[in-house]
Scaffold this active site. Sequence first.
Site, mmCIF file in Angstrom:
data_model
loop_
_atom_site.group_PDB
_atom_site.id
_atom_site.type_symbol
_atom_site.label_atom_id
_atom_site.label_comp_id
_atom_site.label_asym_id
_atom_site.label_seq_id
_atom_site.Cartn_x
_atom_site.Cartn_y
_atom_site.Cartn_z
ATOM 1 C CD GLU A 36 -2.531 1.438 2.633
ATOM 2 O OE1 GLU A 36 -2.745 0.419 3.333
ATOM 3 O OE2 GLU A 36 -2.920 2.572 2.952
ATOM 4 N NE ARG A 57 -0.298 9.241 5.254
ATOM 5 C CZ ARG A 57 -0.228 9.089 6.554
ATOM 6 N NH1 ARG A 57 0.737 9.678 7.234
ATOM 7 N NH2 ARG A 57 -1.095 8.341 7.157
ATOM 8 C CE LYS A 111 -6.654 2.731 6.603
ATOM 9 N NZ LYS A 111 -5.542 3.211 5.792
HETATM 10 O O1 LIG Z 1 -2.388 7.147 4.742
HETATM 11 C C1 LIG Z 1 -3.449 6.515 4.852
HETATM 12 O O2 LIG Z 1 -4.187 6.251 3.914
HETATM 13 C C2 LIG Z 1 -3.909 6.076 6.144
HETATM 14 O O3 LIG Z 1 -5.034 5.724 6.249
HETATM 15 C C3 LIG Z 1 -3.032 6.066 7.264
HETATM 16 C C4 LIG Z 1 -2.199 4.823 7.416
HETATM 17 O O4 LIG Z 1 -2.951 3.671 7.216
HETATM 18 C C5 LIG Z 1 -1.626 4.820 8.757
HETATM 19 O O5 LIG Z 1 -0.969 6.018 8.968
HETATM 20 C C6 LIG Z 1 -0.670 3.721 9.026
HETATM 21 O O6 LIG Z 1 -0.541 3.708 10.378
HETATM 22 P P1 LIG Z 1 0.800 3.422 11.169
HETATM 23 O O7 LIG Z 1 1.145 1.986 10.935
HETATM 24 O O8 LIG Z 1 0.434 3.717 12.573
HETATM 25 O O9 LIG Z 1 1.838 4.355 10.585
#
Ligand SMILES: O=C(O)C(=O)C[C@H](O)[C@H](O)COP(=O)(O)O
Length: 212
Positions: free
Chosen positions: A44, A48, A132
């Site tokens: 994935e 960003r 999700k």
């Molecule tokens: O960017 C996106 O589409 C999101 O929905 C956020 C990510 O899924 C989370 O930021 C992952 O979370 P961490 O493993 O805590 O870093």
Amino acid sequence: MIAQKNVSAVFEASPIVPVMVIKDLAVAIPLAQALLDGGINVFEITLRTEAALDAIEKIAKTFPQAIVGAGTVLSTQQYDDVVARGAQFAISPGFTSNLLKHASGQAAPLIPGVSSASEMMQARELGYTHLKFFPAEASGGAKALKALTAPIQDVKICPTGGISEANMNDYLELASVVCVGGSWIMPEAAIEAKRWAEITDLTKSALEKVAS
Ligand SMILES: O=C(O)C(=O)C[C@H](O)[C@H](O)COP(=O)(O)O
């Protein structure tokens, strides 16, 4: 009723879905290779960063054996953009009915983010059964998800947000959970210092600890 062809293949590809934030296009291939070497073949790549669309295209072309998807898909335009660049699936932190209707029936499944019973019901109503749970830990963690899926049993869930090796099995033990998403197997410092072996080791270690 089924909005999403091919979605189970995405969920079942790996118990851990790596959430990749690629700032520098030059790291796209070695990072994907490090994850593949560790045993993960689903990616994935979050939208960003400015490099994200190019990274999706590059990784999809270089690794045809992998299932490459996009994260942080917030709009119908972004859904179309990532599919045009080779993404085989798209993940969103939440959803709008517009986005769900747009992606419905298309070859690249969209996995909407939910964090409440009402959101699960709305997504279900539009035919979306693979969801999700985001942000997983901040929304109450495995305990909250267990409670939410007690009455709503016909959904499959990929929790993401705050997951690590320490808590992944709390989720994976739930009947609704097929896989978990997270960035913990590729710390930013390791990517910046190009410590690919460390990322491969973290990936292997996490996969070994997945409860069978
Ligand atoms: O960017 C996106 O589409 C999101 O929905 C956020 C990510 O899924 C989370 O930021 C992952 O979370 P961490 O493993 O805590 O870093």
